[in-house]
Design a protein around this motif. Structure first.
Motif, PDB file in Angstrom:
ATOM      1  N   LEU A   1       3.263   5.995  -2.645  1.00 28.93           N
ATOM      2  CA  LEU A   1       4.454   6.817  -2.884  1.00 28.93           C
ATOM      3  C   LEU A   1       4.772   6.931  -4.375  1.00 28.93           C
ATOM      4  O   LEU A   1       5.304   7.946  -4.816  1.00 28.93           O
ATOM      5  CB  LEU A   1       5.665   6.243  -2.141  1.00 28.93           C
ATOM      6  N   GLN A   2       4.433   5.914  -5.116  1.00 22.34           N
ATOM      7  CA  GLN A   2       4.674   5.925  -6.558  1.00 22.34           C
ATOM      8  C   GLN A   2       3.482   6.482  -7.326  1.00 22.34           C
ATOM      9  O   GLN A   2       3.450   6.423  -8.547  1.00 22.34           O
ATOM     10  CB  GLN A   2       5.006   4.521  -7.047  1.00 22.34           C
ATOM     11  N   ALA A   3       2.513   7.042  -6.602  1.00 21.80           N
ATOM     12  CA  ALA A   3       1.314   7.645  -7.185  1.00 21.80           C
ATOM     13  C   ALA A   3       0.550   6.655  -8.069  1.00 21.80           C
ATOM     14  O   ALA A   3      -0.028   7.026  -9.079  1.00 21.80           O
ATOM     15  CB  ALA A   3       1.656   8.912  -7.962  1.00 21.80           C
ATOM     16  N   GLN A   4       0.564   5.380  -7.685  1.00 18.97           N
ATOM     17  CA  GLN A   4      -0.192   4.359  -8.409  1.00 18.97           C
ATOM     18  C   GLN A   4      -1.590   4.254  -7.812  1.00 18.97           C
ATOM     19  O   GLN A   4      -1.795   4.512  -6.628  1.00 18.97           O
ATOM     20  CB  GLN A   4       0.501   2.998  -8.310  1.00 18.97           C
ATOM     21  N   ASP A   5      -2.539   3.863  -8.632  1.00 18.54           N
ATOM     22  CA  ASP A   5      -3.901   3.671  -8.148  1.00 18.54           C
ATOM     23  C   ASP A   5      -3.953   2.481  -7.197  1.00 18.54           C
ATOM     24  O   ASP A   5      -3.247   1.495  -7.373  1.00 18.54           O
ATOM     25  CB  ASP A   5      -4.862   3.393  -9.312  1.00 18.54           C
ATOM     26  N   TYR A  64       0.825  -1.199   0.000  1.00 18.80           N
ATOM     27  CA  TYR A  64       0.000   0.000   0.000  1.00 18.80           C
ATOM     28  C   TYR A  64       0.869   1.263   0.000  1.00 18.80           C
ATOM     29  O   TYR A  64       0.674   2.167  -0.813  1.00 18.80           O
ATOM     30  CB  TYR A  64      -0.940   0.019   1.208  1.00 18.80           C
ATOM     31  N   ILE A  65       1.844   1.310   0.899  1.00 12.29           N
ATOM     32  CA  ILE A  65       2.692   2.503   1.012  1.00 12.29           C
ATOM     33  C   ILE A  65       3.526   2.696  -0.246  1.00 12.29           C
ATOM     34  O   ILE A  65       3.653   3.818  -0.752  1.00 12.29           O
ATOM     35  CB  ILE A  65       3.564   2.425   2.278  1.00 12.29           C
ATOM     36  N   ILE A  66       4.075   1.623  -0.787  1.00 15.83           N
ATOM     37  CA  ILE A  66       4.863   1.735  -2.023  1.00 15.83           C
ATOM     38  C   ILE A  66       3.999   2.281  -3.153  1.00 15.83           C
ATOM     39  O   ILE A  66       4.401   3.194  -3.882  1.00 15.83           O
ATOM     40  CB  ILE A  66       5.495   0.380  -2.406  1.00 15.83           C
TER      41      ILE A  66
END
Length: 106
Positions: A48-52, A43-45
């Motif tokens: 942070l990568q602005a992924q949905d 979730y955090i990754i």
């Protein structure tokens, strides 16, 4: 010595990233993680990568939604008529509503 363990994409994840948060921020992160159906790390990754964050229905997610709705109900009962709803509770209600809305359309 144990063998190397890679993730699904073949990446070797052996580095740790840590940061401090307040109790309120920790609870918000935990709530969002539970309602996403992902691990906290994933979730955090993704955030942070602005992924949905795509929520996939599962028994674990159903249990988390049920518990969150119970917590919302108890908090609204506690507030009663004329009480003020906190910003955190409003955000949680929006998040749960968005998840239920997404489940309805699928």
């Amino acid at each position: 010595m144990s063998s190397r363990s890679c993730d699904r994409r073949g990446r070797w994840r052996n580095l740790t990233v840590a940061f401090r948060v307040s109790q309120e921020e920790r609870e918000e992160i935990r709530t969002r993680v539970k309602l996403s159906g992902l691990t906290q790390q994933e979730y955090i990754i993704r955030r942070l990568q602005a992924q949905d964050i795509v929520v996939v229905g599962s028994p674990r997610l159903h249990k988390a939604l049920k518990e969150q709705m119970r917590q919302i109900f108890l908090e609204l009962q506690r507030i009663g008529k004329g009480g003020e709803v906190s910003q955190e509770l409003q955000e949680t209600i929006r998040l749960v509503s968005k998840i239920y809305d997404g489940m309805k359309s699928n």
